[in-house]
Design an enzyme around this catalytic site. Sequence first.
Site, PDB file in Angstrom:
ATOM      1  N   LYS A 150       0.868  -1.211  -0.109  1.00 56.30           N
ATOM      2  CA  LYS A 150      -0.049   0.043  -0.084  1.00 56.30           C
ATOM      3  C   LYS A 150       0.869   1.254  -0.140  1.00 56.30           C
ATOM      4  O   LYS A 150       1.946   1.236   0.516  1.00 56.30           O
ATOM      5  CB  LYS A 150      -0.900  -0.049   1.296  1.00 56.30           C
ATOM      6  CG  LYS A 150      -1.824   1.167   1.170  1.00 56.30           C
ATOM      7  CD  LYS A 150      -2.698   0.812   2.671  1.00 56.30           C
ATOM      8  CE  LYS A 150      -3.754   2.116   2.671  1.00 56.30           C
ATOM      9  NZ  LYS A 150      -4.691   1.764   3.828  1.00 56.30           N
TER      10      LYS A 150
ATOM     11  N   SER B  23      -9.319   1.759   3.318  1.00 53.80           N
ATOM     12  CA  SER B  23      -8.816   2.526   2.240  1.00 53.80           C
ATOM     13  C   SER B  23      -7.727   1.764   1.612  1.00 53.80           C
ATOM     14  O   SER B  23      -7.076   2.049   0.671  1.00 53.80           O
ATOM     15  CB  SER B  23      -7.935   3.627   3.175  1.00 53.80           C
ATOM     16  OG  SER B  23      -7.169   3.160   3.993  1.00 53.80           O
TER      17      SER B  23
ATOM     18  N   SER C  58      -9.543  -0.429   7.402  1.00 56.97           N
ATOM     19  CA  SER C  58      -9.228  -0.443   6.111  1.00 56.97           C
ATOM     20  C   SER C  58      -8.416  -1.644   5.581  1.00 56.97           C
ATOM     21  O   SER C  58      -8.012  -1.639   4.491  1.00 56.97           O
ATOM     22  CB  SER C  58      -8.168   0.672   6.074  1.00 56.97           C
ATOM     23  OG  SER C  58      -8.770   1.876   6.205  1.00 56.97           O
TER      24      SER C  58
END
Lengths: 474, 493, 95
Positions: free
Chosen positions: B79, B154, B178
């Site tokens: 990420k 997210s 997330s």
Amino acid sequence: MSYRTIVGLEIHAELLTESKMFCTCSAAFGGDVNTHCCPVCIGLPGTLPVINKRAIEFAIMAGLSANCTIAEKSKMDRKNYFYPDLPKAYQISQYDMPLCTDGYLEIETVSGTKKIGIERIHMEEDTGKSLHTEDGSSLLNYNRCGVPLIEIVSRPDMAGADEATAFLEKLKAILEYIEVSDVKMEQGSLRCDVNVNVVADDGRKTEIAELKNLNSFKAAAKAIDYETKRHIEALEAGQNTLKETRRWDDAKGLTISMRSKEYAHDYRYFPEPDLVEMEISGEWIESIKKELPELPQAKKDRFIKTYGIPEYDAGVIVSSKALAVFYEEAAKLAGDAKLASNFMMTEILRRLKDMDSDISDMPFSASDFADLLKFVKSGTISNNMAKKVFREMAETGKKPEKIIEEKGMKQITDESAIEEIVDKVISENPQSVEDYKNGKDRALGFLVGQTMKASRGKAAPQMVNKMVSEKLNK
Amino acid sequence: MKIYDLTAHEVRDRLRKKEISSVELTQETYKRIEEAEGSVDAFITLTKEEAISRAGDIDRAICKGEDLPDLAGIPMAIKDNMCTDGTLTTCGSRMLGNFVPPYDATVVRMLKDSGAVIVGKTNMDEFAMGSSTENSAFKTTKNPWDTRRVPGGSSGGSAAAVAAGEAFYSLGSDTGGSIRQPAAFTGLVGLKPTYGRVSRYGLVAFASSLDQIGPFGKDVEDCAIIMGAISGHDSKDSTSVNRPVEDFTKEMKDGVKGMRIGIPKEFFGEGISKEVKAMVLEGAKIYESMGAVCEEISLPSAKHALSVYYILATSECSSNLARFDGARFGYRAENHQGFKDMFIKTRSEGFGEEVKRRIMLGTYSLSSGYYDAYYNKGLKVRTLIKREFEKAFEKYDFILTPTAPSVAFKIGEKMNDPLEMYMSDICTVPVNIAGVPALSIPCGFKDGLPVGMQLIGKFFDEATLLRAAYSFEQASGIHRQRATLAGGGENEL
Amino acid sequence: MAISVKDVEHVAKLAHLEFEEKEKMGFTEKLGAVIGYIEELEDVDVEGVEPTNHALDIKNVFRDDVSEPSMSREKILQNAPAKRSGCFEVPRMVD
């Protein structure tokens, strides 16, 4: 109408740790710009702080030396504000659980010893430095950013410039003694802000002014005097001063309002989530106490007791740790504490004042000084000669033995040698002899002086005195 | 089955048997990325050259007969809020659109030391603030199960990449759900470790007391292996815990016989879709059939978790994001008058709306006059929530709830109503507030879209969660299904 | 509304953010909705409850006072939007 001044101080002292407060960069002063930096102290995204244990210990040492209560539980908090020299846009500081509280220092005032309260001592980190260019930029150097600082907040117990100065000097000496800070205002390792206001007899009081940009103890004193006057003038005109921050302008000798902020800072303090809390055990505090070196007061008392030197001298000598250590070593090596202190109080202190420097800047050591004293004690050189030798030591760093030899300063103590000179002087000055015989005692002094001159100051003064006296009185 | 459909442990076995090389694996992965990215848009940066080079190193080591870690030579994705030395790290934000960190996050270093082959950095909601990956300043990632829908957020890019076969596993971060919610939306296993289990050093902070890094895997075993590679004490992170690293696969196959499972009624209320509730309760029945005991429990303070979360997380983020001012790195506004104006313009232009909203909310909660009513109150209610979990765990081995209130929603559907978007997190945020571990595992499908089931465990008891999840997975077989990148047309935006 | 435009302007100042006039109202509304939701915490009884600052009960995490070589200045400055003479450059800071 009479007025009373109230002064409180906020002092920041940089700590002498090897590394910074929250990262492993060097905490040393100076260095080429931005060469003592890492992602943590320049606040790059993703970085995290880790507390330097020694910094906490230094803060506790400062607290113990200032008679504070050390907290059992303490924590760090974030103080949030925006400024280019603050990379994270928050300073990791302490808000409601500082390491040390409720201490005091004793100062000497005209009316005796007075306790000045210390509200708290807490731990925080320093910011970077900025340089301003002429073409509208500022340049940021983060070497200093993250260096550990302690903030010492006094109670508003000082009555004016003198007491404030005494407090600052006492605090400086203590911090030097325990070696947690080198407290050099010129280098910024000691910074001071002053809060001042004035209360009138009839109870009216002015708003507190916070004074900044004080770069020396003298400046602080001058600023306090100036503010006191300004506040009194306001009250006398039936007005009040504003609660504000003011900048001291040393060149102009006045304070200027910094009222450029539209609103007061809202620091939005909250507990630092990247750090866990601290529990300070009794054992930890005990082990720190054991590490504490002898403090100025204790040292002073010991010097008076052990070395028999006068209180005033002891007080002056212990005012700087380096000086006290130097003195004690020299006194022991020379075997004459009183002689050492006399010579220090006169020649050495004068030299330090003239050169505006510290004992650590001097090119001679305590043992060199002790050697000089031994030469005086043994009669090898006279007191006057010693002064000359000292001056040369201070200027060139040469050993006293060498100087005495080179300059042929050895005292003449051989009786026959002195007699020879005395006889010559007496024979060359019959008028003086006549004068003395006629009751002019001063003529003795004149003949002694002439003998000293003829011997180029090397004849042992007491011997000359004695001999001239004997010969005249024969 | 295509090679990119295999799990990481299956690929590991083939690498060890020399049936395939790491370079081949990596090239296949990039081929798949080329194929799929047009529909999925999971990546912000691809690091092909380094990846192939690294794969080559691993192949040489394998040839030499060296004993390598489980993850060696396996292509994976990270990420974009974890710092990678020398590689762009944007956090999905214009503010860091050009930011190249000069250091690696600890987990990145650990993975590199394990021989991982990093194929790229994945898309995310800006600064990890969001539940759909629609708040990215650069692109919107699509759900590989239906490219008209969000992959969750997210960590949407990390989830979509694995679900689409563009990486064998990935790392995400979880502050309020997330990792778990995108795992539920994309049919993956996603785990949020106990707070302090995995180092946060190098993770761009959103909410310091809630953030944790965790794995996305196609099955439970993958997650267990990844956990072993990234957990551990880090002296650079003062909130990381000094516990020995476990072999998370050790007890994995031990079954759930005799386990006691708590089913909190507050997580099955009105806000949760009927079908999701039904599927999770079905899951509970499957556990019972395997010898576990399920009982209804109550966690009354959980209903306040969302409020507590939106106070604590935003307060911390308002402070964590204050360093973005254009002075030392990142975006700097061009037209400004003086440094203060530069700060204001940089921040106003560099941050997106959701980030600004959270900064404002956090600033408000911490501001003078509001601290006690908001921030401090939040910290106290947090105590209540934490206590209730601790009490439940005295009796139960783990807690079972839905992961998200619904299946993946359509792109754009919730963008106009922040509160509605926040509601996606009601089942996941209580976990971060308490600090306990939790994972999401697929438990069924509704209209072809995955449904996730959440298992919440005791502090540092990831082993029980993995064991229970493994049992379920083996019994249900759902983990073997793969997304087809279906959507309403080719390369839809 | 739970929050006014004036409140938003004040908080924006603290946060060093600015909003265009046309977006202020909409932003205030959305922010107000969230604050309105959060206010439900007002009714929660927390009598005698201590705040939890950290999820875990760790204390006293320290490092020894050892300094290591710093990062090279080149790397420190590598992301600087503007630099001069080895420093980060910003518009002049008015004192």
